[in-house]
Design a protein around this motif. Structure first.
Motif, short mmCIF file in Angstrom:
data_model
loop_
_atom_site.label_atom_id
_atom_site.label_comp_id
_atom_site.label_asym_id
_atom_site.label_seq_id
_atom_site.Cartn_x
_atom_site.Cartn_y
_atom_site.Cartn_z
N ASN A 37 -40.19 -12.93 -17.91
CA ASN A 37 -39.69 -11.90 -16.91
C ASN A 37 -40.04 -10.78 -16.85
O ASN A 37 -39.39 -9.41 -16.58
CB ASN A 37 -38.31 -11.94 -16.52
N ASP A 38 -41.11 -9.95 -18.14
CA ASP A 38 -41.74 -9.26 -18.95
C ASP A 38 -42.80 -8.23 -18.20
O ASP A 38 -43.47 -8.04 -18.05
CB ASP A 38 -42.22 -8.64 -20.40
N TYR A 39 -41.95 -7.97 -16.48
CA TYR A 39 -42.72 -7.47 -15.66
C TYR A 39 -43.75 -6.41 -16.27
O TYR A 39 -44.92 -5.64 -15.81
CB TYR A 39 -41.91 -6.80 -14.62
N GLY A 41 -44.84 -4.80 -19.14
CA GLY A 41 -45.08 -5.32 -20.61
C GLY A 41 -44.33 -4.42 -21.08
O GLY A 41 -45.40 -4.01 -22.31
N LYS A 228 -35.77 -7.31 -18.41
CA LYS A 228 -36.83 -7.77 -17.14
C LYS A 228 -37.36 -6.83 -17.42
O LYS A 228 -38.32 -6.40 -18.32
CB LYS A 228 -36.82 -8.74 -15.68
N SER A 229 -37.62 -5.81 -16.70
CA SER A 229 -38.37 -4.42 -15.72
C SER A 229 -38.69 -3.84 -17.77
O SER A 229 -39.62 -3.70 -17.90
CB SER A 229 -38.73 -3.63 -14.81
N ARG A 281 -47.15 2.09 -13.24
CA ARG A 281 -46.57 0.24 -14.35
C ARG A 281 -46.31 -0.18 -13.36
O ARG A 281 -46.39 -1.44 -13.15
CB ARG A 281 -45.62 0.13 -15.27
N ALA A 285 -48.11 -3.87 -11.81
CA ALA A 285 -47.30 -4.96 -11.47
C ALA A 285 -47.76 -5.37 -10.22
O ALA A 285 -48.00 -6.69 -10.24
CB ALA A 285 -45.84 -4.90 -12.47
N THR A 353 -45.66 -15.07 -12.97
CA THR A 353 -44.87 -13.39 -13.15
C THR A 353 -45.83 -12.24 -13.63
O THR A 353 -46.84 -12.39 -13.89
CB THR A 353 -43.57 -12.90 -13.99
N ARG A 355 -47.50 -9.14 -14.87
CA ARG A 355 -47.13 -8.43 -15.60
C ARG A 355 -48.22 -7.47 -15.10
O ARG A 355 -49.06 -6.94 -15.30
CB ARG A 355 -46.99 -8.46 -17.09
N ASP A 357 -49.34 -4.98 -17.55
CA ASP A 357 -50.40 -4.98 -18.75
C ASP A 357 -50.73 -6.19 -18.22
O ASP A 357 -52.12 -6.71 -19.72
CB ASP A 357 -49.22 -4.89 -19.88
#
Length: 375
Positions: A37-39, A41, A228-229, A281, A285, A353, A355, A357
């Motif tokens: 969930n590293d939306y 990056g 997450k974000s 960013r 996403a 998900t 991301r 990046d």
């Protein structure tokens, strides 16, 4: 035999193809990640990790106690002030997890004699909050403000409606403006879990409530996650100052839990400041999610149009969903696999998900692998 019933449940899970296992990941995994969930990056961004390390050096490895004793550092105060200001709320309170934040908000704001109207698609943390609250819960049809109106109309007394802003299974958004309007007809409060909206929706990633014009409203409380974000860990409740003061005094997951580790608070604060400087960013996403959806559906996959950064792809069965995800992994792509009971409609899915990046080439590679491994 003590706990003998566990063995029968384990056999039933195996028969249904619903066994879950842990898979520790390496620090330098070669997999293309569409599962986390590293939306934005930011989990491995040098500013985030540097702030986490510095916080640990300054404040120690843990917070050393509950927030009301020794577990509140200056970092926690800075994070709460800046998070509230960024999202447009009067006040904020940081918790050790988003799950704990949801339990606190629902249980503290739904006392005995109150009615809780809960969306059928809500996250498990909201469901558990409803179960633990002293109020009576009525579950209503998914994303249906009229069903909420009908439920509220049956009750006289305090009431709250509870909903995700973006639902975690399919990534679809709740009709927030309509839901708020219905609540105001009955003087009911509105509790929104914006775990999947913060950092992705709203101006510069300020969240779904901000995008819907509800930020700072006296009858709206929003919960968020820092995991997450913002690429860290923890959660927070945002709302009117009097609501936050109420939580400090009555929310059990705040009073009796150890405070968020300083490293996590420092990382989240650094990520929030980075998002302020780089608001593009959030838009990226969403663009990656839209590209994934467009290319997957063009290839004939049954995907759900994303409202944020989650893209859901239907699978034929729990067993085939599990095999599909495993085949993707063997081909170098990490994807989520959602099966019952994690899905409210019983339909298994691959959960992707987007991301900020991810490159266009990586999006194309992901779509190609999903197509080549399709059962």
């Amino acid at each position: 035999m003590a706990f003998g019933w566990i063995d029968e449940q384990a056999r039933a899970r195996r028969r249904a193809g619903l066994v879950r296992t842990l898979r520790p990941r390496a620090a330098d995994s070669p997999l293309l990640d569409l599962a986390s969930n590293d939306y934005l990056g930011l989990a491995r961004h040098s500013e985030t990790t540097g702030a986490a390390a510095e916080a640990a050096r300054v404040w120690g490895g843990g917070s050393t106690g509950s927030r009301l004793v020794t577990g509140t550092t200056e970092l926690h105060g800075d994070l709460e002030r800046e998070l509230a200001e960024f999202c447009g709320f009067e006040s904020a309170l940081v918790f050790s997890s988003g799950y704990a934040a949801n339990l606190a908000a629902v249980t503290a704001l739904a006392p005995h004699g109150s009615l809780i109207v809960s969306d059928a698609g809500n996250h498990a943390s909201l469901i558990d909050g409803c179960r633990l609250a002293r109020g009576t819960t009525q579950v209503v049809a998914h994303a249906d403000p009229q069903a909420t109106r009908k439920a509220l109309d049956t009750h006289r007394g305090p009431a709250v409606a509870v909903s995700d802003t973006v639902f975690s299974v399919d990534g679809d958004a709740a009709p927030l403006a309509e839901l708020a309007s219905v609540c105001r007809e009955f003087d009911a409060g509105l509790i929104l879990d914006d775990a999947h909206g913060l950092g992705v929706l709203g101006a510069g990633g300020r969240g779904a409530a901000h995008a819907a014009g509800l930020a700072g409203a006296p009858d709206v409380v929003v919960t968020v996650t820092l995991s997450k974000s913002l690429g860290s860990q923890g959660g927070a409740v945002l709302g009117p100052a009097r609501v936050i003061d109420h939580l400090v005094n009555v929310a059990r997951t705040f009073i009796f839990d150890t405070g968020l580790a300083p490293a996590a608070a420092g990382a989240a604060l650094a990520a929030l400041r980075l998002l302020r400087r780089e608001p593009e960013r959030a838009q990226r996403a969403r663009a990656v999610a839209a590209a994934l959806y467009a290319r997957l559906t063009a290839e004939g996959h049954e995907a759900v149009r994303p409202d944020a950064a989650v893209v859901s792809v239907r699978a034929p069965s729990p067993e085939l969903a599990l095999r599909w995800a495993a085949d993707c992994r063997s081909a170098g792509l990490a994807v989520g696999c959602f099966r019952p009971p994690s899905v409210p409609d019983g339909i298994s899915r691959l959960r992707l998900t987007a991301r900020a990046d991810l490159t266009d080439e990586q999006v194309g590679r992901a779509v190609r692998v999903i197509g080549e491994t399709r059962p």
